[in-house]
Enzyme design. Structure first.
Site, PDB file in Angstrom:
ATOM      1  N   LYS A  22       0.833  -1.210   0.000  1.00  0.00           N
ATOM      2  CA  LYS A  22       0.000   0.000   0.000  1.00  0.00           C
ATOM      3  C   LYS A  22       0.867   1.259   0.000  1.00  0.00           C
ATOM      4  O   LYS A  22       0.629   2.178  -0.777  1.00  0.00           O
ATOM      5  CB  LYS A  22      -0.881  -0.014   1.262  1.00  0.00           C
ATOM      6  CG  LYS A  22      -1.486   1.330   1.616  1.00  0.00           C
ATOM      7  CD  LYS A  22      -2.403   1.251   2.821  1.00  0.00           C
ATOM      8  CE  LYS A  22      -1.728   1.409   4.165  1.00  0.00           C
ATOM      9  NZ  LYS A  22      -1.379   2.789   4.549  1.00  0.00           N
ATOM     10  N   ASN A  23       1.862   1.289   0.882  1.00  0.00           N
ATOM     11  CA  ASN A  23       2.609   2.530   1.064  1.00  0.00           C
ATOM     12  C   ASN A  23       3.624   2.791  -0.047  1.00  0.00           C
ATOM     13  O   ASN A  23       4.244   3.858  -0.085  1.00  0.00           O
ATOM     14  CB  ASN A  23       3.265   2.561   2.445  1.00  0.00           C
ATOM     15  CG  ASN A  23       2.207   2.712   3.540  1.00  0.00           C
ATOM     16  OD1 ASN A  23       1.047   3.025   3.246  1.00  0.00           O
ATOM     17  ND2 ASN A  23       2.593   2.490   4.786  1.00  0.00           N
ATOM     18  N   CYS A 116      -4.975  12.533  13.456  1.00  0.00           N
ATOM     19  CA  CYS A 116      -5.594  11.235  13.208  1.00  0.00           C
ATOM     20  C   CYS A 116      -5.390  10.387  14.451  1.00  0.00           C
ATOM     21  O   CYS A 116      -4.851  10.857  15.452  1.00  0.00           O
ATOM     22  CB  CYS A 116      -4.993  10.558  11.985  1.00  0.00           C
ATOM     23  SG  CYS A 116      -3.375   9.870  12.297  1.00  0.00           S
ATOM     24  N   ARG A 121       0.491  14.406  13.780  1.00  0.00           N
ATOM     25  CA  ARG A 121       0.947  14.205  12.397  1.00  0.00           C
ATOM     26  C   ARG A 121       1.015  15.491  11.560  1.00  0.00           C
ATOM     27  O   ARG A 121       0.239  15.676  10.609  1.00  0.00           O
ATOM     28  CB  ARG A 121       0.107  13.128  11.703  1.00  0.00           C
ATOM     29  CG  ARG A 121       0.290  11.782  12.371  1.00  0.00           C
ATOM     30  CD  ARG A 121      -0.376  10.661  11.645  1.00  0.00           C
ATOM     31  NE  ARG A 121       0.349  10.197  10.473  1.00  0.00           N
ATOM     32  CZ  ARG A 121      -0.083   9.215   9.711  1.00  0.00           C
ATOM     33  NH1 ARG A 121      -1.214   8.621   9.973  1.00  0.00           N
ATOM     34  NH2 ARG A 121       0.612   8.825   8.666  1.00  0.00           N
ATOM     35  N   ASP A 304       4.686   0.380  12.326  1.00  0.00           N
ATOM     36  CA  ASP A 304       3.458  -0.266  11.832  1.00  0.00           C
ATOM     37  C   ASP A 304       3.363  -1.740  12.204  1.00  0.00           C
ATOM     38  O   ASP A 304       2.375  -2.402  11.888  1.00  0.00           O
ATOM     39  CB  ASP A 304       3.361  -0.134  10.302  1.00  0.00           C
ATOM     40  CG  ASP A 304       3.031   1.290   9.892  1.00  0.00           C
ATOM     41  OD1 ASP A 304       2.577   2.065  10.745  1.00  0.00           O
ATOM     42  OD2 ASP A 304       3.237   1.618   8.704  1.00  0.00           O
ATOM     43  N   ARG A 396      -8.473  -0.774   4.830  1.00  0.00           N
ATOM     44  CA  ARG A 396      -7.623   0.262   4.231  1.00  0.00           C
ATOM     45  C   ARG A 396      -6.247  -0.307   3.880  1.00  0.00           C
ATOM     46  O   ARG A 396      -5.579   0.207   2.980  1.00  0.00           O
ATOM     47  CB  ARG A 396      -7.438   1.429   5.208  1.00  0.00           C
ATOM     48  CG  ARG A 396      -8.712   2.214   5.453  1.00  0.00           C
ATOM     49  CD  ARG A 396      -8.442   3.391   6.352  1.00  0.00           C
ATOM     50  NE  ARG A 396      -7.334   4.176   5.830  1.00  0.00           N
ATOM     51  CZ  ARG A 396      -6.631   5.064   6.534  1.00  0.00           C
ATOM     52  NH1 ARG A 396      -6.930   5.279   7.797  1.00  0.00           N
ATOM     53  NH2 ARG A 396      -5.636   5.741   5.980  1.00  0.00           N
TER      54      ARG A 396
HETATM   55  N1  EPU Z   1       6.511  14.513  10.888  1.00  0.00           N
HETATM   56  C1  EPU Z   1       6.675  15.847  11.184  1.00  0.00           C
HETATM   57  N2  EPU Z   1       6.467  16.748  10.179  1.00  0.00           N
HETATM   58  C2  EPU Z   1       6.147  16.379   8.917  1.00  0.00           C
HETATM   59  C3  EPU Z   1       5.996  15.009   8.621  1.00  0.00           C
HETATM   60  C4  EPU Z   1       6.194  14.095   9.636  1.00  0.00           C
HETATM   61  O1  EPU Z   1       6.972  16.217  12.324  1.00  0.00           O
HETATM   62  O2  EPU Z   1       5.993  17.250   8.055  1.00  0.00           O
HETATM   63  C5  EPU Z   1       6.711  13.528  11.968  1.00  0.00           C
HETATM   64  C6  EPU Z   1       5.474  12.675  12.225  1.00  0.00           C
HETATM   65  O3  EPU Z   1       4.576  13.326  13.100  1.00  0.00           O
HETATM   66  C7  EPU Z   1       6.085  11.432  12.827  1.00  0.00           C
HETATM   67  C8  EPU Z   1       7.401  11.296  12.064  1.00  0.00           C
HETATM   68  O4  EPU Z   1       7.676  12.587  11.525  1.00  0.00           O
HETATM   69  O5  EPU Z   1       6.380  11.652  14.173  1.00  0.00           O
HETATM   70  C9  EPU Z   1       7.395  10.292  10.935  1.00  0.00           C
HETATM   71  O6  EPU Z   1       6.264  10.508  10.106  1.00  0.00           O
HETATM   72  P1  EPU Z   1       6.293  10.155   8.562  1.00  0.00           P
HETATM   73  O7  EPU Z   1       6.163  11.410   7.793  1.00  0.00           O
HETATM   74  O8  EPU Z   1       7.478   9.295   8.287  1.00  0.00           O
HETATM   75  O9  EPU Z   1       4.968   9.304   8.413  1.00  0.00           O
HETATM   76  P2  EPU Z   1       3.910   9.356   7.236  1.00  0.00           P
HETATM   77  O10 EPU Z   1       4.588   9.607   5.945  1.00  0.00           O
HETATM   78  O11 EPU Z   1       2.793  10.237   7.644  1.00  0.00           O
HETATM   79  C10 EPU Z   1       4.158   6.829   6.655  1.00  0.00           C
HETATM   80  C11 EPU Z   1       3.214   5.674   6.484  1.00  0.00           C
HETATM   81  C12 EPU Z   1       2.689   5.243   7.834  1.00  0.00           C
HETATM   82  C13 EPU Z   1       3.885   4.837   8.704  1.00  0.00           C
HETATM   83  C14 EPU Z   1       4.878   6.001   8.796  1.00  0.00           C
HETATM   84  C15 EPU Z   1       6.130   5.674   9.562  1.00  0.00           C
HETATM   85  C16 EPU Z   1       2.267   6.014   4.298  1.00  0.00           C
HETATM   86  C17 EPU Z   1       1.095   6.387   3.477  1.00  0.00           C
HETATM   87  N3  EPU Z   1       2.119   6.079   5.618  1.00  0.00           N
HETATM   88  O12 EPU Z   1       3.396   7.877   7.258  1.00  0.00           O
HETATM   89  O13 EPU Z   1       1.868   4.109   7.608  1.00  0.00           O
HETATM   90  O14 EPU Z   1       3.447   4.488   9.977  1.00  0.00           O
HETATM   91  O15 EPU Z   1       5.261   6.440   7.470  1.00  0.00           O
HETATM   92  O16 EPU Z   1       6.786   4.600   8.990  1.00  0.00           O
HETATM   93  O17 EPU Z   1       3.303   5.630   3.775  1.00  0.00           O
HETATM   94  C18 EPU Z   1       0.061   2.658   7.931  1.00  0.00           C
HETATM   95  O18 EPU Z   1       0.330   2.167   6.827  1.00  0.00           O
HETATM   96  O19 EPU Z   1      -0.773   2.141   8.733  1.00  0.00           O
HETATM   97  C19 EPU Z   1       0.733   3.885   8.334  1.00  0.00           C
HETATM   98  C20 EPU Z   1       0.299   4.666   9.340  1.00  0.00           C
END
Ligand code: EPU
Length: 416
Positions: A22-23, A116, A121, A304, A396
């Protein structure tokens, strides 16, 4: 709303294959906005989130055609540069259209994703990166308005590793003028898969899979095809499902290299693991041991998979612990696991699991994809019947989970 009814004390034995990730699929679908043309993505899982991203592309003007395990996308035109609130509120990854739209169309209007179930986030790193590339960004009426002439390559250092921000900035920079250097980039296999896809589209990216990505921007890219990498989180969830029943399983069509630390932790807990290039086998012979886990960006332990591991560790005598370093509210699932009898003590971001619990079935509720998966894993061990509601969260991220578990000998039913 659908529910799962699971009869516990299962004994998993068998072979199963995993779906595409998915990701990896979500940013790759968004990346098709970077160039006009026809795309075919195969090994595509049938998941709500993937369908939401397809709806988003359709709303922007793309033509979408679904096939069995594949999707064809035509991105000519695409003149509506908006990701509306109704779609973004159901899936935060909708933010992935921001980078491609502003890079190719010079304009994007994307609903601001709120918090969320996993916590605040923020998206500050996405916005800071785009501003550094020269985009003008305003926030009003709950929307992000981004405009730019041509983006300009620059140096971007992420203060924190972020999967989403790395994907968005990477997608924007492939069309920027000149060179962009991204430092402290996320190294997740899904980011490498996106980068490889962009290269197929004609992008020039060096350092794929590392913390430093160097992108030489191109004036134009072209369409391309790809097949999604296997879903490492689904792979882990299936291994943990077998482990909690002290059964045996072979997971096929997966990539063991993407699960290094997860397999190490299973071995440390007393399970036997063997791998081939594209399969992982687990068997449960021998004594079991409590373990300590700390979640970290890849190649660290994936956040995850910690909820599903918590279910397993609840059944192993002794004190285990999970330190969560990625998401502030990731432990929300623990209250539902406690309803099944897990003995858990939460101390800020560290969970102590008092193992050896006698789990027993009860009505419980999923609060996100991985929380739902942890309840399914626990229900396999519990005595009696577990009724899991709100499984739309599981839909999802897990393609036909119940069918896969049924094939492995589990008595699990979906009730409409
Ligand atoms: N963060 C910030 N600022 C930003 C972006 C992120 O502070 O602008 C922080 C977040 O709050 C968090 C950390 O950085 O503390 C890491 O977040 P990241 O951006 O890596 O997460 P994401 O891109 O929102 C993806 C996956 C998640 C997975 C995380 C961590 C997708 C669509 N989602 O989320 O997947 O948990 O990386 O590996 O790729 C899931 O599939 O169930 C899921 C939640």
């Amino acid at each position: 709303m659908d529910k799962y009814i699971v009869k516990g004390k299962a004994n998993i034995k068998g072979t199963v294959s995993v779906n595409g990730a998915k990701n990896a699929g979500l940013p790759i679908l968004a990346a098709t906005l970077l160039a006009e043309g026809e795309y075919e993505i195969t090994n595509i899982p049938n998941l709500t989130d993937i369908r939401t991203m397809a709806k988003l592309l359709k709303n922007i003007g793309a033509e979408i055609e679904w096939g069995d395990g594949k999707i064809k996308i035509k991105t000519n035109g695409c003149e509506n540069h908006e990701a509306p609130y109704d779609l973004v509120k159901t899936m935060r990854a909708s933010i992935y259209v921001l980078g491609p739209l502003v890079a190719r169309k010079g304009e994007a209007r994307v609903s601001f994703p709120g918090g969320c179930a996993l916590g605040a986030r923020p998206i500050d790193l996405h916005l800071k990166g785009l501003r550094k590339l020269g985009a003008n960004i305003e926030l009003k009426h709950g929307y992000i308005y981004a405009t730019a002439n041509r983006l300009k390559g620059t140096g971007i250092y992420f203060e924190k590793k972020s999967v989403g921000a790395t994907a968005n900035i990477l997608m924007a920079s492939v069309l920027a003028e000149g060179e962009t250097k991204i430092q402290n980039a996320a190294c997740e296999p899904e980011i490498a898969a996106l980068a490889e896809f962009l290269v197929r589209m004609g992008a020039d990216i060096k350092g794929i899979g590392t913390e430093t990505l160097i992108i030489k921007g191109k004036e134009k890219l072209h369409s391309a095809n790809t097949s999604l990498i296997p879903d490492r989180i689904e792979t882990g969830t299936l291994l943990l499902s077998a482990a909690i029943t002290r059964g045996s399983i072979t997971v096929e069509d997966c990539n063991p290299d993407h699960l290094g630390i997860v397999l190490d932790k299973l071995e440390e807990a007393g399970f036997q693991i063997s791998t081939t290039e594209n399969s992982i086998s687990l068997n449960s012979k021998g004594p079991k041991h409590p373990i300590e886990i700390t979640t970290n960006p890849y190649p660290g332990f994936p956040t995850d998979l910690q909820p599903q591991f918590c279910s397993l560790l609840s059944t192993i005598e002794g004190d285990s612990s999970i330190l969560e370093t990625i998401f502030s509210d990731r432990f929300i699932y623990t209250t539902e696991l406690q309803r099944l009898g897990a003995n858990l003590k939460l101390n800020e971001n560290e969970l102590i699991i008092k193992g050896g619990a006698k789990l027993s079935g009860a009505p419980v509720m999923a609060s996100d994809i991985r929380a739902g998966a942890s309840l399914v894993v626990a229900s396999l061990y519990a005595e009696g019947k577990t009724e899991i509601s709100r499984i739309y969260h599981l839909d999802r991220g897990h393609d036909k989970l119940e069918e896969k578990l049924q094939k492995l000998g589990v008595d699990i039913k979906r009730i409409k």
